[in-house]
Design a protein around this motif. Structure first.
Motif, PDB file in Angstrom:
ATOM      1  N   UNK A  31      19.351  12.697 -45.463  1.00  0.00           N
ATOM      2  CA  UNK A  31      19.496  12.042 -46.769  1.00  0.00           C
ATOM      3  C   UNK A  31      20.028  12.993 -47.825  1.00  0.00           C
ATOM      4  N   UNK A  32      19.625  14.242 -47.751  1.00  0.00           N
ATOM      5  CA  UNK A  32      20.067  15.187 -48.781  1.00  0.00           C
ATOM      6  C   UNK A  32      21.567  15.479 -48.716  1.00  0.00           C
ATOM      7  N   UNK A  33      22.252  15.004 -47.676  1.00  0.00           N
ATOM      8  CA  UNK A  33      23.702  15.176 -47.575  1.00  0.00           C
ATOM      9  C   UNK A  33      24.469  14.019 -48.218  1.00  0.00           C
ATOM     10  N   UNK A  34      23.762  12.993 -48.698  1.00  0.00           N
ATOM     11  CA  UNK A  34      24.445  11.773 -49.141  1.00  0.00           C
ATOM     12  C   UNK A  34      25.428  12.050 -50.273  1.00  0.00           C
ATOM     13  N   UNK A  35      24.996  12.807 -51.267  1.00  0.00           N
ATOM     14  CA  UNK A  35      25.884  13.044 -52.415  1.00  0.00           C
ATOM     15  C   UNK A  35      27.134  13.812 -52.003  1.00  0.00           C
ATOM     16  N   UNK A  36      26.982  14.745 -51.075  1.00  0.00           N
ATOM     17  CA  UNK A  36      28.140  15.477 -50.569  1.00  0.00           C
ATOM     18  C   UNK A  36      29.077  14.544 -49.811  1.00  0.00           C
ATOM     19  N   UNK A  37      28.513  13.571 -49.104  1.00  0.00           N
ATOM     20  CA  UNK A  37      29.328  12.606 -48.376  1.00  0.00           C
ATOM     21  C   UNK A  37      30.127  11.736 -49.343  1.00  0.00           C
ATOM     22  N   UNK A  38      29.522  11.395 -50.465  1.00  0.00           N
ATOM     23  CA  UNK A  38      30.236  10.604 -51.480  1.00  0.00           C
ATOM     24  C   UNK A  38      31.406  11.411 -52.029  1.00  0.00           C
ATOM     25  N   UNK A  39      31.160  12.681 -52.347  1.00  0.00           N
ATOM     26  CA  UNK A  39      32.243  13.520 -52.894  1.00  0.00           C
ATOM     27  C   UNK A  39      33.372  13.696 -51.888  1.00  0.00           C
ATOM     28  N   UNK A  40      33.015  13.897 -50.624  1.00  0.00           N
ATOM     29  CA  UNK A  40      34.045  14.030 -49.593  1.00  0.00           C
ATOM     30  C   UNK A  40      34.859  12.747 -49.481  1.00  0.00           C
ATOM     31  N   UNK A  41      34.182  11.610 -49.606  1.00  0.00           N
ATOM     32  CA  UNK A  41      34.878  10.322 -49.540  1.00  0.00           C
ATOM     33  C   UNK A  41      35.817  10.139 -50.725  1.00  0.00           C
ATOM     34  N   UNK A  42      35.405  10.607 -51.896  1.00  0.00           N
ATOM     35  CA  UNK A  42      36.267  10.510 -53.073  1.00  0.00           C
ATOM     36  C   UNK A  42      37.536  11.334 -52.880  1.00  0.00           C
ATOM     37  N   UNK A  43      37.403  12.522 -52.333  1.00  0.00           N
ATOM     38  CA  UNK A  43      38.589  13.353 -52.070  1.00  0.00           C
ATOM     39  C   UNK A  43      39.466  12.718 -50.998  1.00  0.00           C
ATOM     40  N   UNK A  67      32.505   6.655 -57.414  1.00  0.00           N
ATOM     41  CA  UNK A  67      31.956   7.340 -58.581  1.00  0.00           C
ATOM     42  C   UNK A  67      30.689   6.674 -59.087  1.00  0.00           C
ATOM     43  N   UNK A  68      30.692   5.339 -59.081  1.00  0.00           N
ATOM     44  CA  UNK A  68      29.505   4.609 -59.535  1.00  0.00           C
ATOM     45  C   UNK A  68      28.336   4.812 -58.576  1.00  0.00           C
ATOM     46  N   UNK A  69      28.635   4.830 -57.286  1.00  0.00           N
ATOM     47  CA  UNK A  69      27.575   5.064 -56.298  1.00  0.00           C
ATOM     48  C   UNK A  69      26.996   6.463 -56.468  1.00  0.00           C
ATOM     49  N   UNK A  70      27.858   7.431 -56.692  1.00  0.00           N
ATOM     50  CA  UNK A  70      27.372   8.795 -56.892  1.00  0.00           C
ATOM     51  C   UNK A  70      26.477   8.878 -58.125  1.00  0.00           C
TER      52      UNK A  70
END
Length: 474
Positions: A31-43, A67-70
Motif C-alpha cells: 500500500x505504501x507504494x500507491x502514491x509512487x504508482x500514481x506518479x509513475x502513471x502520470x509520467x 492528479x485528483x486521485x493522488x
C-alpha cells in the motif's frame, strides 16, 4: 462496459476462488507504494500524449484524473479495495470509475511488471535517501557530542579488558566513521538503482512508439534501464539495500551494546536520560536500557531480511516471477528497522551524559601505562620486543604485590632495566594522549583533523531529484 476486476478475465471461464484471491493479493504489504504508482502513471500518460499514443484530450483527462486521485490519497480520502489484487488494479479501477472508457487507456504500452518495478524504484530512491539523511543526522548529533566532551579520558579496550587509554571523544567518534560508511553505501546503492524500468513492459519492451527517456527524465531518473528483461526481473538493488541495512544495524547494535555496558553499575561511564529508559514491574530501583536492547534485536531482524531476499531470488528464471511479490516483506522490514533505530539512537546520543570521574578512575588500574613504559624504553634504544618483555615482568611483579605497575618505585623499574630514569614519572595519561597525533589517533591535533574531515564528509549532499511530498516512514 464496466472494467473487469482482473485484467485477464477474458481468458478465463470462471474467476479466482476466494482462497486464491486472499493468497494472491499483494495489497496489504504494498500500500505504501500507491502514491509512487500514481506518479509513475502520470509520467507514463504524459509520454503517451507526447508520442501520439493518446490524443491531447485523452492525455489531459487522464492526467487530471490521476492528479485528483493522488490528492485524495495524500489527504486520506481513498480506501483501497482488498478484493482487487494489487495497487495497480485499484488505481486503474479508480481511474475508470471516475473517467469512464478513457481510464482504460492508462495501461497502454505497459505491463504490471514494469509498472510495479517503477513504483518500487521511485519509492526505493526516496526512502533510501531519507534513511541516508537520518544517518547523517545521527552522525552530526554524535559529532557534536564528541566536541562537547572532547577532553574526557577513559580506558580503551581490547577483548573487553583495559588495554590503553584514550579520550571519550576518540571512542565515540569511531561510530561517526562507521556510520558514514553506512551512509555512503546507501547512496551508492541509490546510484545503481537510478534507472527507470517503465517501458520494459512484460519483459521484451513494446512495439508501440514509446519514449522511455522522456518517462525516465520526468520521474527524475538518471536514465531508462538498459534491458527490458532485466527491467522487470532485477531486484539487485533491494538485495544490496538489505545487505547495507543489515550492516548499518550491526553498527547500531554494537554502539547500543557498548552504551549498555558503559551505563551498567559496574562501569558507570554513561548516564541515560529517564525518558529513554524503562523500569521494572517488581524491582523499584531498576533503570533499564530496554530501547538499546531493542536496537540489538532489530539488528537480528535486519540480518534475517537480507538472507531472506537472497534466498528469494537465488534460483529465479529471467522475466517476472510471482515470487518477487514477497520482496517487499524483507525490504520494508529492513527499512523500518533502520529508520526507527537510527532515530532513537539520535535521541539517545543527544541526551546521554558521560560520567567523567568514573572514566578517569578506571584509567588508574589495569596496568594501563604498561605500553607507554615499553615505548619509553624504545626511545632509549631498546628493541620493542625486549622492552615488551621487561615491562611484562614488571607487570607480573606488580600483580604479585597487588598494585598497579605505575605504583612501582623508580628504583624497582631501574632494577628491571637500567635505562629507566626519574623522568618516567612524567608519563601521565593526559600527556600521552596529547602526544598521540599521528593520523587517526586520540591526540588533540589528530582529533581536530578528524573533526575537519568528518565535517567535510557531512557537507556532501544526499538528495537527488524527485518528489518527496509524501512521508515515507509509514
Amino acid at each position: 462496459m464496466k472494467a473487469p476486476s482482473n485484467p485477464w478475465a477474458g481468458r478465463f471461464r470462471e474467476g479466482m476462488s476466494d482462497r486464491l484471491v486472499r493468497f494472491n493479493t499483494s495489497l496489504p504489504i504494498e500500500t505504501r507504494l500507491f502514491e509512487a504508482d500514481v506518479r509513475a502513471s502520470m509520467a507514463h500518460v504524459s509520454m503517451l500524449s507526447a508520442t501520439g499514443l493518446l490524443t491531447a484530450e485523452e492525455g489531459a483527462a487522464l492526467e487530471r484524473g490521476l492528479g485528483a486521485i493522488r490528492e485524495d490519497w495524500l489527504a486520506g480520502r481513498i480506501e483501497l479495495d482488498p478484493e482487487l489484487e494489487d495497487i495497480h488494479m485499484n488505481l486503474e479501477m479508480l481511474l475508470t470509475e471516475r473517467l469512464g472508457e478513457v481510464g482504460k487507456k492508462v495501461h497502454t504500452a505497459r505491463s504490471r511488471n514494469d509498472q510495479q518495478a517503477a513504483a518500487q524504484r521511485i519509492f526505493f530512491k526516496e526512502s533510501t535517501l531519507q534513511l541516508a539523511e537520518r544517518v547523517k543526522l545521527l552522525e552530526r548529533t554524535l559529532l557534536e557530542h564528541c566536541k562537547q566532551h572532547g577532553n574526557l579520558v577513559m580506558p580503551s579496550y581490547t577483548h573487553l579488558q583495559r588495554a590503553e587509554f584514550t579520550s571519550y571523544a576518540h571512542w565515540a567518534s569511531t561510530y561517526v566513521v562507521m556510520l558514514d560508511r553506512d551512509r555512503t553505501r546507501l547512496l551508492d546503492c541509490v546510484r545503481r538503482a537510478d534507472e527507470c524500468p517503465l517501458g520494459g513492459c512484460a519483459s521484451t519492451g513494446s512495439s508501440l512508439g514509446i519514449d522511455r527517456w522522456k518517462t525516465a527524465t520526468q520521474l527524475g531518473f538518471r536514465r531508462p534501464t538498459m534491458h527490458s528483461i532485466d527491467s522487470v526481473s532485477d531486484r539487485d538493488y533491494l538485495v544490496e539495500f538489505t545487505g547495507h541495512a543489515a550492516l548499518l544495524m550491526v553498527h547500531l547494535s554494537r554502539f547500543a551494546e557498548e552504551i549498555i555496558v558503559f551505563t551498567s553499575q559496574e562501569f558507570g561511564f554513561l548516564r541515560l536520560a529517564d525518558a529513554y529508559c524503562t523500569g521494572s514491574s517488581i524491582m523499584p530501583q531498576k533503570k533499564n536500557p530496554d530501547v538499546l536492547e531493542l536496537v540489538r534485536g532489530k539488528a537480528a531482524t535486519a540480518m534475517g531480511d537480507a538472507m531472506s531476499l537472497l534466498a528469494l531470488v537465488k534460483n529465479l528464471t529471467l522475466g517476472y516471477n510471482k515470487d518477487v511479490q514477497e520482496d517487499k516483506t524483507s525490504w520494508f522490514s529492513a527499512l523500518d528497522a533502520c529508520m526507527s533505530s537510527v532515530d532513537i539512537m539520535s535521541d539517545i546520543v543527544r541526551t546521554m551524559e558521560p560520567v567523567a570521574h568514573r572514566m578517569r578512575e578506571a584509567t588508574r588500574s589495569g596496568h594501563i601505562l604498561a605500553t607507554e613504559y615499553a615505548n619509553y624504553l624504545v626511545r632509549r634504544g631498546l628493541p620493542f620486543r625486549e622492552a615488551h618483555h621487561v615491562v611484562g615482568e614488571l607487570v607480573r611483579k606488580a600483580e604479585d604485590r597487588g598494585v598497579d605497575v605505575s605504583e612501582l618505585d623508580v628504583s624497582e623499574l631501574r632494577a628491571a632495566y637500567p635505562h629507566f630514569a626519574d623522568d618516567v614519572r612524567e608519563l601521565t595519561i593526559e600527556g600521552v594522549i596529547r602526544g598521540k597525533n599521528s593520523a587517526g589517533s586520540c591526540g588533540a591535533e589528530a582529533m581536530a583533523r578528524l573533526y575537519d574531515e568528518l565535517e567535510t564528509l557531512l557537507q556532501s549532499p544526499t538528495q537527488t531529484r524527485g518528489d518527496r511530498t509524501k512521508e515515507l516512514n509509514t
